[in-house]
Write an enzyme that holds these catalytic residues in place. Sequence first.
Site, PDB file in Angstrom:
ATOM      1  N   ASP A  16       0.859  -1.193   0.000  1.00  0.00           N
ATOM      2  CA  ASP A  16       0.000   0.000   0.000  1.00  0.00           C
ATOM      3  C   ASP A  16       0.889   1.235   0.000  1.00  0.00           C
ATOM      4  O   ASP A  16       2.067   1.165   0.368  1.00  0.00           O
ATOM      5  CB  ASP A  16      -0.918   0.031   1.230  1.00  0.00           C
ATOM      6  CG  ASP A  16      -1.843   1.247   1.221  1.00  0.00           C
ATOM      7  OD1 ASP A  16      -2.388   1.571   0.145  1.00  0.00           O
ATOM      8  OD2 ASP A  16      -2.017   1.895   2.268  1.00  0.00           O
ATOM      9  N   SER A  17       0.300   2.356  -0.370  1.00  0.00           N
ATOM     10  CA  SER A  17       1.048   3.614  -0.341  1.00  0.00           C
ATOM     11  C   SER A  17       1.453   3.949   1.101  1.00  0.00           C
ATOM     12  O   SER A  17       2.420   4.667   1.313  1.00  0.00           O
ATOM     13  CB  SER A  17       0.194   4.743  -0.912  1.00  0.00           C
ATOM     14  OG  SER A  17      -1.013   4.845  -0.189  1.00  0.00           O
ATOM     15  N   CYS A  79      -4.275  -1.424  -2.256  1.00  0.00           N
ATOM     16  CA  CYS A  79      -4.423   0.022  -2.443  1.00  0.00           C
ATOM     17  C   CYS A  79      -5.287   0.212  -3.683  1.00  0.00           C
ATOM     18  O   CYS A  79      -4.936  -0.282  -4.769  1.00  0.00           O
ATOM     19  CB  CYS A  79      -3.041   0.631  -2.657  1.00  0.00           C
ATOM     20  SG  CYS A  79      -3.075   2.383  -3.063  1.00  0.00           S
ATOM     21  N   ASN A  80      -6.403   0.881  -3.516  1.00  0.00           N
ATOM     22  CA  ASN A  80      -7.310   1.074  -4.654  1.00  0.00           C
ATOM     23  C   ASN A  80      -6.684   1.959  -5.721  1.00  0.00           C
ATOM     24  O   ASN A  80      -6.863   1.730  -6.912  1.00  0.00           O
ATOM     25  CB  ASN A  80      -8.613   1.703  -4.174  1.00  0.00           C
ATOM     26  CG  ASN A  80      -9.460   0.710  -3.418  1.00  0.00           C
ATOM     27  OD1 ASN A  80     -10.276   0.007  -3.995  1.00  0.00           O
ATOM     28  ND2 ASN A  80      -9.250   0.608  -2.111  1.00  0.00           N
ATOM     29  N   THR A  81      -5.948   2.975  -5.281  1.00  0.00           N
ATOM     30  CA  THR A  81      -5.353   3.906  -6.242  1.00  0.00           C
ATOM     31  C   THR A  81      -4.343   3.162  -7.121  1.00  0.00           C
ATOM     32  O   THR A  81      -4.348   3.298  -8.349  1.00  0.00           O
ATOM     33  CB  THR A  81      -4.674   5.077  -5.488  1.00  0.00           C
ATOM     34  OG1 THR A  81      -5.606   5.590  -4.535  1.00  0.00           O
ATOM     35  CG2 THR A  81      -4.255   6.169  -6.441  1.00  0.00           C
ATOM     36  N   GLU A 164      -3.716   9.245   7.653  1.00  0.00           N
ATOM     37  CA  GLU A 164      -2.245   9.206   7.706  1.00  0.00           C
ATOM     38  C   GLU A 164      -1.710  10.122   8.817  1.00  0.00           C
ATOM     39  O   GLU A 164      -0.691   9.845   9.418  1.00  0.00           O
ATOM     40  CB  GLU A 164      -1.635   9.604   6.351  1.00  0.00           C
ATOM     41  CG  GLU A 164      -1.837   8.578   5.243  1.00  0.00           C
ATOM     42  CD  GLU A 164      -0.882   7.373   5.307  1.00  0.00           C
ATOM     43  OE1 GLU A 164       0.288   7.550   5.633  1.00  0.00           O
ATOM     44  OE2 GLU A 164      -1.359   6.246   5.044  1.00  0.00           O
ATOM     45  N   CYS A 198     -11.275   2.655  -0.627  1.00  0.00           N
ATOM     46  CA  CYS A 198      -9.922   3.069  -0.266  1.00  0.00           C
ATOM     47  C   CYS A 198      -9.590   2.319   1.018  1.00  0.00           C
ATOM     48  O   CYS A 198     -10.397   2.282   1.953  1.00  0.00           O
ATOM     49  CB  CYS A 198      -9.859   4.571  -0.041  1.00  0.00           C
ATOM     50  SG  CYS A 198      -8.251   5.114   0.565  1.00  0.00           S
ATOM     51  N   THR A 199      -8.399   1.742   1.033  1.00  0.00           N
ATOM     52  CA  THR A 199      -8.069   0.861   2.157  1.00  0.00           C
ATOM     53  C   THR A 199      -7.890   1.615   3.473  1.00  0.00           C
ATOM     54  O   THR A 199      -7.827   1.002   4.533  1.00  0.00           O
ATOM     55  CB  THR A 199      -6.807   0.053   1.824  1.00  0.00           C
ATOM     56  OG1 THR A 199      -5.766   0.970   1.450  1.00  0.00           O
ATOM     57  CG2 THR A 199      -7.062  -0.905   0.691  1.00  0.00           C
ATOM     58  N   HIS A 200      -7.800   2.935   3.407  1.00  0.00           N
ATOM     59  CA  HIS A 200      -7.693   3.719   4.643  1.00  0.00           C
ATOM     60  C   HIS A 200      -9.049   3.910   5.327  1.00  0.00           C
ATOM     61  O   HIS A 200      -9.103   4.213   6.513  1.00  0.00           O
ATOM     62  CB  HIS A 200      -7.142   5.118   4.344  1.00  0.00           C
ATOM     63  CG  HIS A 200      -5.679   5.166   4.048  1.00  0.00           C
ATOM     64  ND1 HIS A 200      -5.117   4.520   2.973  1.00  0.00           N
ATOM     65  CD2 HIS A 200      -4.661   5.786   4.692  1.00  0.00           C
ATOM     66  CE1 HIS A 200      -3.815   4.762   2.957  1.00  0.00           C
ATOM     67  NE2 HIS A 200      -3.508   5.525   3.990  1.00  0.00           N
TER      68      HIS A 200
HETATM   69  N1  DGL Z   1      -4.862   3.392   0.460  1.00  0.00           N
HETATM   70  C1  DGL Z   1      -4.940   3.827  -0.864  1.00  0.00           C
HETATM   71  C2  DGL Z   1      -6.233   3.468  -1.558  1.00  0.00           C
HETATM   72  O1  DGL Z   1      -6.814   2.504  -1.225  1.00  0.00           O
HETATM   73  C3  DGL Z   1      -4.503   5.140  -1.257  1.00  0.00           C
HETATM   74  C4  DGL Z   1      -4.277   6.181  -0.284  1.00  0.00           C
HETATM   75  C5  DGL Z   1      -3.413   7.196  -0.910  1.00  0.00           C
HETATM   76  O2  DGL Z   1      -2.216   6.976  -0.936  1.00  0.00           O
HETATM   77  O3  DGL Z   1      -3.950   8.194  -1.421  1.00  0.00           O
HETATM   78  O4  DGL Z   1      -6.649   4.122  -2.459  1.00  0.00           O
END
Ligand code: DGL
Length: 280
Positions: A16-17, A79-81, A164, A198-200
């Site tokens: 993930d990012s 990570c979706n992005t 974050e 988004c995984t966050h």
């Molecule tokens: N966790 C990531 C996602 O699922 C991206 C968060 C990010 O780096 O912007 O999209």
Amino acid sequence: MKQKRMLKPGPIGVFDSGYGGLTILSEIQALMPEYDYCYLGDNSRAPYGSRSFEVVYEFTKQAVEALFDMGCNLVVLACNTASAKALRTIQQNDLPDIDPDKRVLGVIRPTAEIVGQVTKSRHVGIVGTVGTIQSGSYPLEINKFFPDIKVTGEACPMWVPLVENREYESEGADYFIKKNLDNILSKDPQIDTLILGCTHYPLLLDKIKRFLPGGVTALPQGGYIARSLQDYLHRHPDMDNVCTKGGATRYFTTESPEKFSEAATIFLHKEIEVKHITLE
Ligand code: DGL
């Protein structure tokens, strides 16, 4: 194209990012505790959400190569992005050169596959980063499986920074969460299922639920990704055989290991040892 060769057994890579992928990793670990995992967070370059296609692709490719170098044969882009902007190119253009026997999986398809079983109104909302929403990947994937579903997206650029920066429980977070939820529901008031794309976002789940009207279900992805990975390994015994099963997880970050380890306790509810890695 490189010659086919026997893969050496190794851990499953999870990328993930930043911290968000830990919400996916913990679901995967809960379902399949016997496997070994290697988690990589590119915290020094997160968030990815507003970055261009080229940059997300380049960063993600570097991370996949680093996880392959650590011995992973299978990498999950948690990570979706990254899944929206880099997965297809890596699978189609890069893997044949890097190693045709290794695999990279994403999080969008497993989520798209199940949403038709959840929505009754056939109106689905998706909240995600600017990159994920602009890519159009969710409507595309969902409509492949369920052409009758209307998909409406809402980019929430402030939600990842709130997580974050560990501000997700603050009152300031309420403002942005409510604003984006009101926006998406005014675009389509018939939405009954909201994908947290988004995984966050699972860390924002309590607040999201509080601001959603009664009939709307918020859908975090982690459980579906874990079951989809388990199913993948059942269907691909050749890959399963080269995934080591010692129940151990190693953690890597491109930022400070101390910072990562401290923040990770919120996601994993335990202390972990983290190592620094440089991606290039
Ligand atoms: N966790 C990531 C996602 O699922 C991206 C968060 C990010 O780096 O912007 O999209």
